[in-house]
Design a protein around this motif. Sequence first.
Motif, PDB file in Angstrom:
ATOM      1  N   LEU A  41      -0.172   7.336   2.784  1.00  0.00           N
ATOM      2  CA  LEU A  41      -1.368   8.174   2.639  1.00  0.00           C
ATOM      3  C   LEU A  41      -1.183   9.489   3.379  1.00  0.00           C
ATOM      4  O   LEU A  41      -0.859   9.507   4.568  1.00  0.00           O
ATOM      5  CB  LEU A  41      -2.594   7.431   3.180  1.00  0.00           C
TER       6      LEU A  41
ATOM      7  N   ARG B 140      -8.792  -0.303   2.266  1.00  0.00           N
ATOM      8  CA  ARG B 140      -8.407  -0.470   0.864  1.00  0.00           C
ATOM      9  C   ARG B 140      -8.970  -1.762   0.281  1.00  0.00           C
ATOM     10  O   ARG B 140      -9.170  -1.860  -0.936  1.00  0.00           O
ATOM     11  CB  ARG B 140      -6.878  -0.469   0.738  1.00  0.00           C
TER      12      ARG B 140
ATOM     13  N   LEU C 147      -1.042  15.505  -5.021  1.00  0.00           N
ATOM     14  CA  LEU C 147      -0.971  14.057  -4.988  1.00  0.00           C
ATOM     15  C   LEU C 147      -2.275  13.464  -5.505  1.00  0.00           C
ATOM     16  O   LEU C 147      -3.350  14.046  -5.320  1.00  0.00           O
ATOM     17  CB  LEU C 147      -0.735  13.561  -3.555  1.00  0.00           C
ATOM     18  N   PRO C 148      -2.231  12.308  -6.134  1.00  0.00           N
ATOM     19  CA  PRO C 148      -3.481  11.633  -6.522  1.00  0.00           C
ATOM     20  C   PRO C 148      -4.240  11.188  -5.273  1.00  0.00           C
ATOM     21  O   PRO C 148      -3.666  10.579  -4.371  1.00  0.00           O
ATOM     22  CB  PRO C 148      -2.996  10.451  -7.361  1.00  0.00           C
ATOM     23  N   SER C 149      -5.525  11.500  -5.229  1.00  0.00           N
ATOM     24  CA  SER C 149      -6.347  11.202  -4.051  1.00  0.00           C
ATOM     25  C   SER C 149      -6.997   9.840  -4.189  1.00  0.00           C
ATOM     26  O   SER C 149      -7.525   9.481  -5.248  1.00  0.00           O
ATOM     27  CB  SER C 149      -7.422  12.274  -3.864  1.00  0.00           C
ATOM     28  N   ARG C 150      -6.975   9.073  -3.113  1.00  0.00           N
ATOM     29  CA  ARG C 150      -7.595   7.753  -3.077  1.00  0.00           C
ATOM     30  C   ARG C 150      -8.897   7.773  -2.287  1.00  0.00           C
ATOM     31  O   ARG C 150      -9.855   7.079  -2.632  1.00  0.00           O
ATOM     32  CB  ARG C 150      -6.620   6.751  -2.459  1.00  0.00           C
TER      33      ARG C 150
ATOM     34  N   ASP D  12      -9.454   4.561  -9.174  1.00  0.00           N
ATOM     35  CA  ASP D  12      -8.140   5.022  -9.609  1.00  0.00           C
ATOM     36  C   ASP D  12      -7.867   6.368  -8.950  1.00  0.00           C
ATOM     37  O   ASP D  12      -8.688   7.289  -9.052  1.00  0.00           O
ATOM     38  CB  ASP D  12      -8.088   5.170 -11.133  1.00  0.00           C
ATOM     39  N   PRO D  13      -6.729   6.529  -8.264  1.00  0.00           N
ATOM     40  CA  PRO D  13      -6.452   7.815  -7.609  1.00  0.00           C
ATOM     41  C   PRO D  13      -6.372   8.934  -8.635  1.00  0.00           C
ATOM     42  O   PRO D  13      -5.810   8.777  -9.710  1.00  0.00           O
ATOM     43  CB  PRO D  13      -5.109   7.577  -6.912  1.00  0.00           C
TER      44      PRO D  13
ATOM     45  N   GLU E 210      -0.136   8.749  -1.839  1.00  0.00           N
ATOM     46  CA  GLU E 210      -1.497   9.135  -2.221  1.00  0.00           C
ATOM     47  C   GLU E 210      -2.077  10.046  -1.155  1.00  0.00           C
ATOM     48  O   GLU E 210      -1.485  10.227  -0.080  1.00  0.00           O
ATOM     49  CB  GLU E 210      -2.368   7.899  -2.402  1.00  0.00           C
TER      50      GLU E 210
ATOM     51  N   ARG F  17     -14.116   5.738  -1.860  1.00  0.00           N
ATOM     52  CA  ARG F  17     -12.808   5.200  -2.232  1.00  0.00           C
ATOM     53  C   ARG F  17     -12.749   5.151  -3.754  1.00  0.00           C
ATOM     54  O   ARG F  17     -13.527   4.436  -4.388  1.00  0.00           O
ATOM     55  CB  ARG F  17     -12.606   3.799  -1.655  1.00  0.00           C
TER      56      ARG F  17
ATOM     57  N   ASP G  19       0.838  -1.191   0.000  1.00  0.00           N
ATOM     58  CA  ASP G  19       0.000   0.000   0.000  1.00  0.00           C
ATOM     59  C   ASP G  19       0.873   1.240   0.000  1.00  0.00           C
ATOM     60  O   ASP G  19       1.919   1.276   0.641  1.00  0.00           O
ATOM     61  CB  ASP G  19      -0.907   0.009   1.240  1.00  0.00           C
ATOM     62  N   SER G  20       0.404   2.260  -0.696  1.00  0.00           N
ATOM     63  CA  SER G  20       1.124   3.523  -0.745  1.00  0.00           C
ATOM     64  C   SER G  20       0.901   4.302   0.544  1.00  0.00           C
ATOM     65  O   SER G  20      -0.097   4.121   1.249  1.00  0.00           O
ATOM     66  CB  SER G  20       0.637   4.355  -1.941  1.00  0.00           C
TER      67      SER G  20
END
Length: 956
Positions: free
Chosen positions: A54, A274, A235-238, A223-224, A199, A220, A51-52
């Motif tokens: 956060l 997730r 940053l891409p949001s999740r 795709d971010p 993310e 959720r 997992d990235s």
Amino acid sequence: PKMKLPGQEEFEVSSACENVPTGELENGPGSCPSPDGTSDTNRGDRGVPTDSLLFIQLNELLGWPQALEWRETGRWVLFEEKLEVGAGRWSVPHVPTLALPSLQKLRSLLAEGLVLLDCPAQSFLELVEQVTRVESLSPELRGQLQALLLQRPQHLIQPTGTRPCQGSAHPREASHNEEAPLKEQRQNPLRQKLPPGAEAGAVLAGELGFLVRPLGAFVRLRDPVVLGPLIEVPLPSRFFCLLLGPSTLGRGYHEMGRAMAVLLSDRQFQWSVRRASSLHDLLAALDAFLEEVTVLPPGRWDPTARIAPPKCLPSQHKRLLSQLREVKGPSAQHGALAEDRHGHWPHAPSPELQRTGRLFGGLVQDVRRKALWYTSDFLDALHPQCFSAVLYIYLATITNAITFGGLLGEATNGAQGVLESFLGTAVAGAAFCLMAGQPLTILSSTGPVLVFERLLFSFSRDYSLDYLPFRLWVGIWVATFCLALVATEASVLVRYFTRFTEEGFCALISLIFIYDAVGKMLSLTSAYPIQSPGSPAYGCFCQYPDLGGNESQWKKTEPKDRDDISSMDLGLVNASLLPPPECARRGGHPRGPGCHIVPDIAFFSVLLFLTSFLIATALKHVKTSRFFPSVVRKVLGDFSSVLAMLLGCGLDSFLGLATPKLMVPSEFKPTLPGRGWLVSPFGANPWWLSVAAALPALLLSILIFMDQQITAVILNRAEYKLRKGAGFHLDLFCVAVLLLLTSVLGLPWYVSATVISLAHMDSLRRESTACVLGEPRSFLGIREQRLTGLVVFILTGASIFLAPVLKFIPMPVLYGIFLYMGVAAISSIQFTKRVQLLLMPAKHQPDLLLLRHVPLSRVHLFTAIQLACLGLLWIIKSTPAAIIFPLMLLGLVGVRKALEWVFSPQELLWLDELMPEKERNIPEKGLEPEYSLSGDTEDSELMYQPRAPEINISVN
């Protein structure tokens, strides 16, 4: 029945990962450590998805009912940062605290609200349309809410070197073209602190008067997506969470927003969410979080107080085992706990310490193992960090060479000195870096070897023996014995060197440092007693006219004995020893053309001694203080002894003091007049002395083996994450060969120096390039190579030509550095802390982990045994039987073995370490706590601590 956490099957698979170092499962059960020990935030292993990281941001709706605006009021990664509006800055990262009702209200709101998992939205506008598509909103309210959500929030962004930059003060809607990141977002320095692949998660909370009932939504994204200016960092949001409702008393929605942000910042909750597939899974993850919440009673603490982040984050093993208990029952937890104990704390013996049963078998294996890495040992040095390490260790090495060279010159009455110290350090050190199994080791003169050199010289002087030829035969025999130890693979015995032995050895050496430093200063004050007013020689030294009527130079005294510290290049003679010139004195003040006031030698020598010690100690403590930037603190702390020496020399030069100085030859030749670089095998000694030298050589061999291998054990501990392995047999072989070489050349003997070698490793430590807010940089290992040590010793050899400068170093300054070395070393071991417990009432004792698991009386008994052993070693060292004190050092291992009859394995596990035989018994029966009041014991407090090394030792 309990809700089953999402991804439980994956958890069961991942929990079977073997040999997972403590502290590596930071991203939840679905991850295993990477091969090089780095954080699994950025990479995976064994095919398990990772997992990235956060980054969570809380935007709060303010200004109702006048002018509504969104303002960022908090942000999280692992810890919380609050916006301090009045100060216009972000607070320091701290551990977030929550009110329990806010978590309960949040759960109720999510249970009744909108939950969208794997939402296909590709922009912020699409996301807003999805969130506001609820039946309770009329078309008019839906339009107003969409317009409100699309307003650009206010961020506090402070680019480096500029003033704080805030967003537009006039809220406006974000058009399709405005979804690109703003310039201040791209320049946000916070972006550099987040690792690649991070993310974002956005939490929007606030009070809205036109809403009749609360509105909650959790999204959720499949795709971010970068949500334009919504997040201060592009940053891409999740994740996206909306918590709105009518006006209420207090700050209910603000606290619910904080609660949601804290949930998302929890690694275990992140992992579950997730993988959630329904509202049921989301609520199960929240319930699991609530089960582990710690409640602080009201009125017992200040809710406004901010809890500082811990120095070392606890791992997720405890939470992992609690989930195992839920799935498989207590038996699974017991098995995992026993396996974890054996796998994480008492480390399995390394392959370097496995006996082959063949002559020189260990040496051959070391050579084969290190040959595979030999090319990379030079290529890995092509990094800017290695250049700074060279400068750092070079200054430390020459400081050590100067200090021990001066003391060795006094111990051997000038048979060896600073020039031999520099030359021997360069030759032996460079050769060792090229051939050794562990090239990070720095060879140097050490305290135990210095003590033996002093004893050997005293023995030679007392019996009218030629010292250097006798020393040559001792060195030949020592090299022979060490080669025999290599052939028989005796290095595998280092497994029996536990903390008990290491602490006894370190304490003895530290006390020798302290005793010698103070003793030298006392001998100096005896030679130059501090003068008092009215004494015949108070404050006056005189010049006498020569026969030609001109004033002669200051008269000099020739040393009667090279041991006499008073003869060290003072260049002055006391006026009371000669007929007084034509001058009168009154009250100690000279009144004549030939008299001059000269500062009191003894007084200012003591002043320089204390000044250098205090400066070195103060600079060492600066490294852990809050003053100055971190780079400045590190430089001051790491170079404390070097800076103290330079300041002491500057003070001596500024005051023009006639203190004793370091004796350095002005030419490149041996310090002892009349001898060449090669030592004659016999000289004036009888032939049978070459055979008799085997007895002291046997004792010195034990000392060399203990000194070398204890340092090797410390440097090659598993927590340092060395990838290329150790070379205990090869290192001892190199030391034996170099002992023979230095004996032939009449140079000092060298073994591994613990402190400076640890400092070398510290200067080459690899850390994560990005660290989240409030979290220390993660330790990745050591940059293992040979080039830094090789360059350091080459530069040390070139420093021989600095002899004309070195002669201005005052000896009291070196004594002060020597005292600092001893105090710094002895204060860093656990033994010192346990000695302090003997003098502390129980209510004032620190909260040490060992005191939670071992009765205080047993701790005192263990400490008393160590004190008795240390006292016995000191007594033997101070008597005519001092020549056998290496045998007593070896006896520490036997004493430690005998302690197994006095203490239980559980007590020894906390007070010391287990012997190899006890480690092998752990998988069979485990180590259970002797006293347990509940099923949830505290035995994991040490087991589950991350085993990252603390190599913050400066050059002492």
